[in-house]
Each structure stands twice: as C-alpha cells, then as structure tokens.
Design an enzyme around this catalytic site. Structure first.
Site, PDB file in Angstrom:
ATOM      1  N   ARG A  60      40.084 102.562 -10.071  1.00  0.00           N
ATOM      2  CA  ARG A  60      39.192 102.392 -11.280  1.00  0.00           C
ATOM      3  C   ARG A  60      39.692 103.343 -12.457  1.00  0.00           C
ATOM      4  O   ARG A  60      40.239 104.292 -12.309  1.00  0.00           O
ATOM      5  CB  ARG A  60      37.658 102.863 -11.048  1.00  0.00           C
ATOM      6  N   LYS A  81      32.474  96.830  -9.072  1.00  0.00           N
ATOM      7  CA  LYS A  81      31.662  97.758  -9.491  1.00  0.00           C
ATOM      8  C   LYS A  81      30.994  97.462 -11.017  1.00  0.00           C
ATOM      9  O   LYS A  81      29.812  98.068 -11.085  1.00  0.00           O
ATOM     10  CB  LYS A  81      32.572  99.048  -9.692  1.00  0.00           C
ATOM     11  N   HIS A  99      24.419 102.810  -3.674  1.00  0.00           N
ATOM     12  CA  HIS A  99      25.896 102.859  -3.370  1.00  0.00           C
ATOM     13  C   HIS A  99      26.121 103.387  -1.632  1.00  0.00           C
ATOM     14  O   HIS A  99      26.359 104.522  -1.453  1.00  0.00           O
ATOM     15  CB  HIS A  99      26.661 103.552  -4.377  1.00  0.00           C
ATOM     16  N   SER A 142      33.884 106.775  -2.652  1.00  0.00           N
ATOM     17  CA  SER A 142      34.988 106.133  -2.047  1.00  0.00           C
ATOM     18  C   SER A 142      35.815 107.234  -1.375  1.00  0.00           C
ATOM     19  O   SER A 142      36.126 108.248  -1.739  1.00  0.00           O
ATOM     20  CB  SER A 142      35.745 105.328  -3.167  1.00  0.00           C
ATOM     21  N   LYS A 187      32.330 105.872   4.428  1.00  0.00           N
ATOM     22  CA  LYS A 187      31.184 104.801   4.439  1.00  0.00           C
ATOM     23  C   LYS A 187      31.539 103.531   5.246  1.00  0.00           C
ATOM     24  O   LYS A 187      30.830 102.982   6.040  1.00  0.00           O
ATOM     25  CB  LYS A 187      30.457 104.303   3.038  1.00  0.00           C
ATOM     26  N   THR A 188      32.554 103.030   4.844  1.00  0.00           N
ATOM     27  CA  THR A 188      32.991 101.713   5.463  1.00  0.00           C
ATOM     28  C   THR A 188      33.446 102.006   6.882  1.00  0.00           C
ATOM     29  O   THR A 188      33.188 101.274   7.873  1.00  0.00           O
ATOM     30  CB  THR A 188      34.379 101.106   4.672  1.00  0.00           C
ATOM     31  N   ASP A 211      29.128  98.504   1.379  1.00  0.00           N
ATOM     32  CA  ASP A 211      28.942  99.334   0.129  1.00  0.00           C
ATOM     33  C   ASP A 211      27.975  99.476  -0.777  1.00  0.00           C
ATOM     34  O   ASP A 211      27.694 100.299  -1.446  1.00  0.00           O
ATOM     35  CB  ASP A 211      30.400  98.968  -0.657  1.00  0.00           C
ATOM     36  N   ARG A 230      44.021  98.851  -0.463  1.00  0.00           N
ATOM     37  CA  ARG A 230      42.666  98.321  -0.052  1.00  0.00           C
ATOM     38  C   ARG A 230      42.763  97.082   0.443  1.00  0.00           C
ATOM     39  O   ARG A 230      43.834  96.307   0.365  1.00  0.00           O
ATOM     40  CB  ARG A 230      41.833  98.112  -1.591  1.00  0.00           C
TER      41      ARG A 230
END
Length: 525
Positions: free
Chosen positions: A55, A196, A215, A233, A237-238, A252, A316
């Site tokens: 990003r 996003k 989030h 990120s 989390k994932t 997410d 990713r």
C-alpha cells in the site's frame, strides 16, 4: 439501468470490449493472453506488481464535501482532495480507458445481506478482476439480472497521475468519493489497494447502522464459539485464524452487529513470505488454480520460492474462502466469546499473552500498537514501532474514539474475554532477541479460546499494567513473563519504560476519553 447505459452515464466512451463476471477459467485465460503474468507449478496465477509492492498511504485521498466534512477524521491519514481535482483526474482516467477492454465484476461486500453493499468493480487488468472475483462475495444465481451497484470501483494501473496537473504526491492514487459513491485507483498494480479502499468505505457506512467494522480475522469452534483476531498486517491474523481445529469465517474484515459478526469479504489475502506446508498447511493448500499470487519468485519451471524476497517481503496470495477446508461459507457467526489483540513487539518487552479488562481493551484498541513489518508499505525495510488506531487506522475515516466506544458497548453486552498477544520478540529487541515460536503462540491462543486461562493464577506486569498468566498448557512457564527471558533485568525495564512512554505519548492525541480508559495504559516505573 443496463450495463452499457451505466457506463455511458459514468462517462465511458469507445470501450473496446466489456467482460462481465467472467469465470475463473476465462479470467486466467485472458490474463495469460494479455501477458499479465504466468501460471506457477501449483496452478496459481502469479503477477509482478512492479514498483508498488504494498500500500502507498501517502497516495490515498478522500474527496471533501459539505455532506461528509464533519464526519471525517481529517489529518495525515484521511487527506482531503477537492471535488474539482477529483473530476480532473477522473476525466483523464476515462480518456485513458478509451478503446480498452474492461473487466467487470458485480458482487457484494458484507456476508449479512441486511448490511451488505453491492459494488461494481471495473478493472483494466484481467488479473485484478480475478482478484476481486475471489476476494469479494460472488452473486448467487439470478442476482446479476437485477444487480444495481451502490458503489463503483475503477482500477486502472496503467493510468499514472501527473503530479503537477493532478496535485497528487506521486503517479499512484487512491481516491475515495463517498458523495459520488465511487473509488478510482491508478498508477499501482498492488491489489491490496482495491480491498482496503472498499473496507474504508464500509468503515464509514457501518457505524451509522450501529455496526462496528473491524480489521480482524474470525473463526468458530465446534460449539459455535467465535474468536476474533485483531492486528496489523504481518502480526498473524491470517495464520492464527486458519486453525485446522476451527472453522474460518474470514481472515481480515468483519462487522459486529447486535446479532453477531459477519465477514465483509468472500476470500482471503494471505501474506506468504517464508510460507511452508508444515507451518501453515491451510494457506499452502489454498494456493492452487484460481489463486492470484503477487510478487512470488519462481524458477523456470514455475516452482514458487516463498523464501525469496527479492521483489518484496509482502508476498501475497488471494483466494476464495472456500479454498480453506471447513470454512464457514455463509460468512456469519454469533457474538464473539474471545478477542485477541495481536502485536509484533520489536522492543521484545510485551508479555507473550496477557488478559485485559474492558478499559484496557479499549485502550489497546485505540492504541493499535505493533511493529510494522517489512514490505507491507513501501519503504519499510525492518520492523518499525507504530501505533495504528483500531488496528487499522489507514482505513478508518471516522474518529477512533467512536469505534472504541462501540467496542466498549459490545463488550458490555456480551460475555467476551480479551487478550493481548505478542507475536514479536522475546529476550531482547529486534536484532538481539528471538521471535516467539509460532507453536507457542498457537498454544496460548488455543488456551485462551478454550477457556483454559480463566482459572489460572495471574500476576500484574509492573509497567504494562496487564495480567500475565503464570502457566499455560504446552508453553514453558519461564517465557510467560518476558523479564525472565532477558539476561539483563535492568535493561529489560529500561526498554519496557521506553515503550510505555511511547504508548502514553501516542494516547495524548485522543480527546474526550474517560480517565478510566487513560489509566488503563502502561505505568512508568
């Protein structure tokens, strides 16, 4: 309005071909013919996003308008741009797309259709249309016949802004126009900008309906118990939500209504640096035909090397949630039983796990502390201490205090336990200490979710003011209190106080916060 009339109404002229809601097979075929990337040995389609591999926060803008001006938390994150400037860029964008193919995906954001938003995605690239096809919620049979978009997203990576004409900071831009119900993206091929920016819109819309946008990832156990995982990120989390013993709701973005939680997406966008089948089997097995890979290094035979970060650390994989075995395909669950706040602490001083009170939960939610990891944003080469309100400040257009108050209200009316989990370093700061083993983090998270930490003995940390369990199944007792992992006790408390000062300094920016919440933060010793 039919599709042709819709495009004409937006100002599109001379479009070459329009491809609407193509199948995965067809999108991959078009992407190959267009030379947008290549198939890998796993069957996934891999693209290189070029200059922008993450990003670009300084290139994100929100169009200012009297109807929304007082709602937005304007500042370094939410930067205003005039309607006139938006129109100037938009006209040039439309001119650029003349005589080009358009790939269109009509779908939804929000698994609970009472609160979902219909979105029309218009892509220059077939690969990015594959991404949105897999990441967002696909329409059911018959829904396309009556589809009316509430928001439109136009992504054209080949169109680059002119900084002198367009008054942007670079060739890349992401502009959210809430009043016009449109997002335009150009100059960047990084697909994360699309998801996003849509999340940012939902973060504006949902609170007005009494729903807390989050989030976070979410999963559910056999008894229907729901766990939420908040974190920036790269904090896990994932990885942690993709638990083979639990069902994944989403990885997410979620909403929390009075009836429970729901996924905003229909897919996952997993970070894959150093991915292995042994440590993350569910993500590994999800990388197959239909998955979009970004910036993965492959050999001449198409074999992926997830340990090679020559392009970026921010490798990713985008795939639909049904690529995860036993996922909750309807994307909904009841109100959460457990909330996990994840922080990758580069100081190496936070406890591996700590229990939080309601006020501490609001404090740490507003703080959103972590160490930003390499690759997630351009220019980040090693972990940097950062505070991101609500664990997602770049996507939160409203005042963080508003979101925190909603969280407090949700905690009050539900039987939920909140924990702070450090997925970062122990025994010293980054470069000296060692990152906490994933197996230990998994064991601590599992114990928290299963209620195994409710009745154990706790001790209060003298600086961070949180409760540390003295024991946890399958975790050595000596690592639970971080001070015991440092060779120099005095140095530990010096570094802990340094981080505490940063917490308190950061929290000064929040106004209209009760003393109970302010006092829930660290104590300088």
């Amino acid at each position: 309005m039919d599709l042709k009339g819709f495009l004409e109404n937006l100002g599109f002229v001379g479009v070459k071909n329009i491809y609407r809601n193509l199948s995965v097979n067809k999108l991959v075929e078009h992407a190959i013919i267009n030379g947008e990337g290549r198939l890998t040995s796993s069957g996934a389609f891999n693209i290189n996003t070029g200059k922008y591999t993450g990003r670009s926060p300084e290139d994100r803008f929100i169009v200012d308008h009297p109807d929304i001006h007082d709602d937005i938390n304007w500042g370094k994150i939410n930067v205003p741009v005039s309607q006139e400037n938006f129109e100037r860029i938009y006209e040039r964008l439309l001119a650029y797309l003349e005589n080009k193919n358009l790939y269109i995906f009509d779908g939804f954001v929000g698994a609970d259709r009472r609160y979902s938003m219909s979105v029309r995605f218009i892509n220059e690239l077939a690969a990015q249309n594959l991404f949105v096809h897999q990441l967002f919620i696909r329409p059911k049979e018959g829904e396309l016949n009556s589809f009316e978009p509430e928001f439109t997203v136009i992504a054209a990576p080949g169109f680059k802004a002119n900084t002198s004409i367009d008054k942007t900071n670079s060739e890349a831009f992401v502009i959210i126009n809430i009043k016009k119900r449109m997002i335009i993206i150009g100059g960047t091929c990084y697909s994360g900008e699309i998801k996003k920016s849509v999340f940012s819109v939902m973060n504006y819309i949902l609170p007005k309906k009494g729903i807390l946008p989050m989030h976070c990832s979410a999963n559910v156990g056999e008894e229907g118990d729901v766990a939420l995982f908040f974190g920036l990120s790269g904090t896990g989390k994932t990885t942690l939500s993709a638990d083979p013993n639990r069902r994944l709701i989403g990885d997410d973005e979620h909403g929390w209504s009075n009836d429970g939680i729901f996924n905003l997406e229909g897919g996952c966008y997993a970070k894959c640096i150093n991915l292995s089948k042994e440590s993350e089997p569910q993500i590994w097995n999800a990388i197959k035909f239909g998955t979009l890979l970004e910036n993965v290094v492959c050999d001449d035979n198409g074999y992926e090397d997830y340990g090679d970060a020559r392009y970026t650390e921010n490798i990713r994989a985008g795939y639909p949630v049904d690529y995860i075995p036993n996922a909750v395909l309807e994307g909904v669950g009841r109100e959460p039983n457990t909330i996990i706040f994840l922080a990758a602490d580069a100081f190496g001083v936070l406890p591996p796990i700590a229990k939080l009170t309601r006020e501490q939960a609001m404090y740490h939610f507003m703080s959103g502390y972590t160490s930003k990891l390499a690759g997630t944003e351009r220019g980040i080469k090693e972990p940097q201490v950062t505070f991101s309100a609500c664990f997602g400040e770049p996507f939160m257009p409203l005042d963080p205090v508003l979101y925190a108050k909603m969280l407090g209200e949700k905690i009050d009316r539900s039987d939920v336990s909140v924990y702070l989990v450090n997925t970062g370093w122990l025994g010293g700061p980054y470069g000296v200490g060692k990152r906490i083993e994933l197996s230990y983090t998994r064991a601590m998270v599992t114990a928290a979710i299963n209620g195994q930490l409710k009745d154990v003995a706790y001790e209060k940390h003298p600086v961070f003011n949180v409760l540390i369990p003295k024991s946890c199944p399958l975790v050595p007792d000596e690592i639970l209190n971080p001070v015991s992992t440092w060779k120099d006790r005095n140095l530990y408390f010096k570094k802990a106080n340094e981080l505490a000062i940063k917490f308190n300094k950061n929290f000064e920016k929040f106004k209209n916060v009760s003393d109970n919440i302010k006092s829930a933060g660290p104590i300088i010793s």
